[in-house]
Design a protein around this motif. Structure first.
Motif, PDB file in Angstrom:
ATOM      1  N   ASP A   1      96.996  -1.721  53.148  1.00  0.00           N
ATOM      2  CA  ASP A   1      97.384  -2.904  53.978  1.00  0.00           C
ATOM      3  C   ASP A   1      98.466  -3.794  53.370  1.00  0.00           C
ATOM      4  O   ASP A   1      99.558  -4.059  53.968  1.00  0.00           O
ATOM      5  CB  ASP A   1      96.202  -3.830  53.963  1.00  0.00           C
ATOM      6  N   ARG A   2      98.403  -3.873  51.875  1.00  0.00           N
ATOM      7  CA  ARG A   2      99.480  -4.562  51.283  1.00  0.00           C
ATOM      8  C   ARG A   2     101.008  -3.371  51.327  1.00  0.00           C
ATOM      9  O   ARG A   2     101.963  -4.210  51.444  1.00  0.00           O
ATOM     10  CB  ARG A   2      99.073  -4.616  49.663  1.00  0.00           C
ATOM     11  N   LEU A   3     100.632  -2.299  51.211  1.00  0.00           N
ATOM     12  CA  LEU A   3     101.805  -1.544  51.234  1.00  0.00           C
ATOM     13  C   LEU A   3     102.664  -1.546  52.718  1.00  0.00           C
ATOM     14  O   LEU A   3     103.874  -1.582  52.773  1.00  0.00           O
ATOM     15  CB  LEU A   3     101.548  -0.028  50.815  1.00  0.00           C
ATOM     16  N   TYR A   4     101.784  -1.538  53.556  1.00  0.00           N
ATOM     17  CA  TYR A   4     102.344  -1.651  55.163  1.00  0.00           C
ATOM     18  C   TYR A   4     103.091  -2.863  55.173  1.00  0.00           C
ATOM     19  O   TYR A   4     104.201  -3.052  55.693  1.00  0.00           O
ATOM     20  CB  TYR A   4     101.176  -1.487  56.141  1.00  0.00           C
ATOM     21  N   HIS A   5     102.469  -3.877  54.791  1.00  0.00           N
ATOM     22  CA  HIS A   5     103.002  -5.437  54.624  1.00  0.00           C
ATOM     23  C   HIS A   5     104.448  -5.305  53.876  1.00  0.00           C
ATOM     24  O   HIS A   5     105.299  -5.773  54.465  1.00  0.00           O
ATOM     25  CB  HIS A   5     101.833  -6.573  54.285  1.00  0.00           C
ATOM     26  N   TYR A   6     104.565  -4.751  52.863  1.00  0.00           N
ATOM     27  CA  TYR A   6     105.423  -4.595  52.081  1.00  0.00           C
ATOM     28  C   TYR A   6     106.758  -4.020  52.806  1.00  0.00           C
ATOM     29  O   TYR A   6     107.857  -4.323  52.822  1.00  0.00           O
ATOM     30  CB  TYR A   6     105.349  -4.028  50.545  1.00  0.00           C
ATOM     31  N   ILE A   7     106.184  -2.801  53.191  1.00  0.00           N
ATOM     32  CA  ILE A   7     107.225  -2.027  53.948  1.00  0.00           C
ATOM     33  C   ILE A   7     107.833  -2.770  55.111  1.00  0.00           C
ATOM     34  O   ILE A   7     109.296  -2.902  55.461  1.00  0.00           O
ATOM     35  CB  ILE A   7     106.659  -0.690  54.450  1.00  0.00           C
ATOM     36  N   SER A   8     107.104  -3.486  55.941  1.00  0.00           N
ATOM     37  CA  SER A   8     107.371  -4.224  57.047  1.00  0.00           C
ATOM     38  C   SER A   8     108.357  -5.249  56.743  1.00  0.00           C
ATOM     39  O   SER A   8     109.459  -5.480  57.243  1.00  0.00           O
ATOM     40  CB  SER A   8     106.237  -4.773  57.858  1.00  0.00           C
ATOM     41  N   HIS A   9     108.326  -5.948  55.667  1.00  0.00           N
ATOM     42  CA  HIS A   9     108.976  -6.866  54.937  1.00  0.00           C
ATOM     43  C   HIS A   9     110.437  -6.236  54.535  1.00  0.00           C
ATOM     44  O   HIS A   9     111.386  -6.904  54.857  1.00  0.00           O
ATOM     45  CB  HIS A   9     108.430  -7.674  53.720  1.00  0.00           C
ATOM     46  N   GLN A  10     110.153  -5.096  53.917  1.00  0.00           N
ATOM     47  CA  GLN A  10     111.594  -4.740  53.581  1.00  0.00           C
ATOM     48  C   GLN A  10     112.404  -4.117  54.725  1.00  0.00           C
ATOM     49  O   GLN A  10     113.765  -4.167  54.783  1.00  0.00           O
ATOM     50  CB  GLN A  10     111.057  -3.291  52.368  1.00  0.00           C
ATOM     51  N   LEU A  11     111.827  -3.753  55.630  1.00  0.00           N
ATOM     52  CA  LEU A  11     112.390  -3.421  56.920  1.00  0.00           C
ATOM     53  C   LEU A  11     113.070  -4.661  57.636  1.00  0.00           C
ATOM     54  O   LEU A  11     114.353  -4.606  58.068  1.00  0.00           O
ATOM     55  CB  LEU A  11     111.766  -2.779  57.970  1.00  0.00           C
TER      56      LEU A  11
END
Length: 125
Positions: A85-95
């Motif tokens: 969940d944290r990794l998906y949030h991070y990836i979305s933010h980086q996108l």
């Protein structure tokens, strides 16, 4: 005319794949869709197609946030689900940042992170 026919065929093909897929295969399809969208965004950046880039990145974020994240069971998934969940949030933010700054390196980092998880899902099968 051929483009419209090709798009219709692709849509029917995708719908057939989804309707016949197991839950595991559906997750793989989500990963593939997000990865393809990120790859496409990179191509649009190279070509200077800002609208296309924004659309592709939005698609990737939508798949991650409304597809992959929504499949997580945070109650029963324990630490693994929380980390994803944290990794998906991070990836979305980086996108989002990649979109704002036309940052190919951030796009590649997001692609690599997501692809690592996708590879693990593919190996499970």
């Amino acid at each position: 005319m051929y483009k419209v026919g090709s798009q219709a065929y692709q849509q029917v093909n995708l719908e057939t794949c989804v309707s016949q897929a197991s839950p595991h295969q559906l997750i793989v399809l989500l990963f593939d869709g997000a990865l393809n969208a990120i790859r496409l965004a990179g191509l649009y950046i190279q070509k200077g197609n800002i609208a296309g880039k924004g659309k592709a990145i939005s698609k990737a974020i939508n798949i991650i946030d409304n597809g992959l994240k929504s499949c997580l069971d945070l109650e029963q998934g324990g630490e693994i689900a929380e980390n994803l969940d944290r990794l998906y949030h991070y990836i979305s933010h980086q996108l989002i940042l990649a979109n704002l700054h036309n940052d190919q390196e951030k796009l590649q980092m997001c692609f690599d992170l997501l692809n690592n998880i996708a590879e693990s899902w593919r190996e499970i099968a």
